[in-house]
Design an enzyme around this catalytic site. Structure first.
Site, PDB file in Angstrom:
ATOM      1  CE  LYS A 180      -4.102   1.966   2.188  1.00 49.54           C
ATOM      2  NZ  LYS A 180      -5.132   1.783   3.239  1.00 49.54           N
ATOM      3  CG  LEU A 252      -6.778  -9.884   3.257  1.00 50.83           C
ATOM      4  CD1 LEU A 252      -7.823  -8.928   3.802  1.00 50.83           C
ATOM      5  CD2 LEU A 252      -6.626 -11.083   4.175  1.00 50.83           C
ATOM      6  CG  ASP A 301     -14.480   5.297   5.675  1.00 48.41           C
ATOM      7  OD1 ASP A 301     -15.676   5.548   5.452  1.00 48.41           O
ATOM      8  OD2 ASP A 301     -13.606   5.299   4.787  1.00 48.41           O
ATOM      9  CG  ASN A 306     -13.396   0.982   3.756  1.00 44.09           C
ATOM     10  OD1 ASN A 306     -12.757   1.026   2.706  1.00 44.09           O
ATOM     11  ND2 ASN A 306     -13.814   2.063   4.380  1.00 44.09           N
ATOM     12  CG  ASP A 318      -9.352   2.283   4.211  1.00 40.22           C
ATOM     13  OD1 ASP A 318      -8.342   2.830   4.701  1.00 40.22           O
ATOM     14  OD2 ASP A 318     -10.188   2.905   3.520  1.00 40.22           O
TER      15      ASP A 318
END
Length: 528
Positions: A180, A252, A301, A306, A318
């Site tokens: 990321k 994942l 969030d 997510n 996230d």
């Protein structure tokens, strides 16, 4: 000589250079372009007579340059003068061009000096891959953390996620990883500050003047949250390494590099699709409670975007914006998460619980946080709902209750309570369950103390009040004053007598003065 014979010829206005004999250049340079060749010979015969010829030369038959220059000046009077001054000195040119010297690249010349920063050093590809980020990825490849970096798995408003492969063994199977990379060029996620300000883990606050420091702080926040969630056995990516704005996580997905779909894109079909959606809803409520009670975090969030889905299992991703449970806006974020997830499952046809019920279930300190106890607790919440014969009326009532709860003010400290006397009266009348912040109070401890005494209601109330008053008096009552001024006479005499005895004991072991002086004088003589 010729150089001394031409004081009147100004160099600044000389239109033509002179040859080595002192004369002007060729005749073709002196002829105007609009004159024909035939007229030139006639005019030249009239001009060059014997008188002029005698004036052009001195006594030693050397040319008089001043006369020659003045005679030729009318021929050049109509010539167009150049716009630029071609006779300016070299110093004037350098002074004029000196203001443009900063635009000249001298990297090859200044090898031993530090090169100034350039805009090209911050140029990015895909809004994330700048030269600094590429160097970090190269370092990770050299260290063996990852071996290959593939295409982008997902692109978001704050970061891009790329697939990667690592080889623990040369002959072994590849290990899928996710990298990321947070965006440093365009900070499209403008409201990051409200997720950081107020957390004790980030006391310094956001770096408003430096976007790269802000991104680094944001990446560190997600790495910490992932470690806490992964240690609590909640399904999420495993955090492996963080370097500035590059986060390496577990992948994942399957062994071929295909990531699990988001819950929004999950393909759940079949005869048991409704039952599966209901199971996923109950599973998500358990994850939210475990996240709040065990990890002490609020996702802030949480939505179908997510959450990943695979084989009847949900995965939380996230978590960069996740906050501590004691964050000033944590309850507001929790209420927003409940709303987003509830709206999604209602669109899938799931019979959802009211938002207020879910909020109390997540924040209640008592109860289990392990499976299958969480699923059983949610089923009890379904069973405790009042029965309703009209589905439309029940749906309308649920919608009204949710809207009231979403717009209700939730205090997090007693200082934020609007009318504390009114709420205390409601708790005394047994209506404390209606308070939205009832799970944040310590009323459970008070109830245990009052109910533990085996007595009647009146006696218990009186006893509780007297015990409470005595406890308060014991806590805040002042003790006996300290100091010699407030001593009793007998105690003062005993203290003084003890001091005298202690001094008398010291005097017994004290060296006499005449012995001390003799020893000092003897040592001083030896030192001489």
């Amino acid at each position: 000589m010729a150089a001394n014979a031409s004081p009147a010829a100004p160099h600044a206005q000389s239109p033509q250079p002179l040859d080595e004999n002192g004369y002007d250049g060729p005749a073709s340079q002196e002829i105007p372009r609009n004159l024909p060749d035939g007229d030139l010979s006639a005019d030249a015969d009239e001009d060059f007579d014997s008188n002029h010829f005698s004036e052009d030369f001195g006594s030693e038959e050397e040319p008089d340059l001043s006369v020659n220059y003045n005679r030729q000046l009318p021929l050049h009077s109509n010539r167009q003068k150049p716009s630029a001054n071609t006779f300016t000195s070299v110093d004037d040119h350098i002074a004029e061009l000196s203001k443009h010297a900063a635009k000249i690249r001298l990297d090859d010349v200044k090898e031993g000096q530090d090169r100034d920063k350039d805009k090209a050093d911050r140029a990015t590809n895909d809004q994330v891959l700048d030269p600094q980020t590429r160097n970090i990825l190269y370092q990770m490849i050299n260290r063996g953390i990852i071996s290959e970096i593939h295409g982008a798995i997902s692109t978001g408003k704050e970061a891009n996620v790329y697939g990667a492969v690592a080889y623990a063994d040369i002959h072994g199977p590849p290990i899928q990883r996710a990298v990321k990379v947070y965006k440093t060029a365009i900070l499209s996620f403008k409201d990051r500050e409200r997720y950081i300000v107020g957390e004790h883990r980030f006391k310094s606050g956001p770096e408003k003047g430096n976007s790269r420091k802000m991104v680094k702080l944001w990446a560190e926040k997600e790495f910490r949250n992932l470690r806490r969630i992964h240690s609590a056995a909640i399904p999420c990516p495993e955090p492996i390494l963080l370097k500035i704005n590059v986060l390496v996580m577990g992948f994942l997905g399957d062994s071929k590099g295909y990531a699990y779909p988001r819950l929004r894109d999950a393909n759940i079909a079949g005869d048991d699709a409704d039952q599966l959606w209901r199971q996923l809803y109950i599973q998500l409520l358990g994850l939210m409670r475990r996240l709040y009670q065990v990890c002490r975090l609020v996702h802030a969030d949480l939505s179908e975007y997510n959450i990943l889905y695979n084989n009847k299992q949900l995965y939380i991703i996230d978590v960069s914006q996740s906050v501590e449970h004691d964050h000033p806006r944590s309850l507001e974020f929790l209420r927003m998460d409940i709303k987003n997830t509830g709206d999604f499952f209602r669109r899938q046809g799931v019979d959802t619980l009211p938002d207020r019920t879910i909020f109390n279930f997540v924040t209640a300190p008592e109860g289990t946080v392990e499976e299958p106890g969480l699923s059983e607790a949610v089923e009890k919440l379904y069973a405790s709902r009042p029965p309703s014969t009209d589905d439309k009326a029940a749906a309308a009532e649920l919608e009204v209750d949710n809207e009231v709860f979403r717009n209700q003010y939730i205090p997090q400290t007693l200082e934020q309570v609007y009318d504390i006397e009114k709420d205390a009266q409601a708790i005394g009348e047994g209506e404390g369950d209606k308070l939205v912040y009832r799970n944040l109070l310590a009323d459970q401890v008070v109830l245990k103390e009052t109910t533990s005494e085996p007595s009647s209601e009146d006696e218990s109330e009186e006893g509780a009040s007297l015990d409470g008053e005595s406890d308060e008096e014991s806590k805040f009552s002042k003790g006996a004053p300290r100091g010699k001024r407030f001593e009793d006479k007998d105690e003062k005499k005993q203290r003084k007598q003890a001091v005298k005895e202690a001094k008398a004991e010291k005097r017994k072991e004290k060296m006499p003065k005449h012995v001390k002086k003799r020893i000092i004088s003897m040592t001083s003589k030896k030192n001489r």
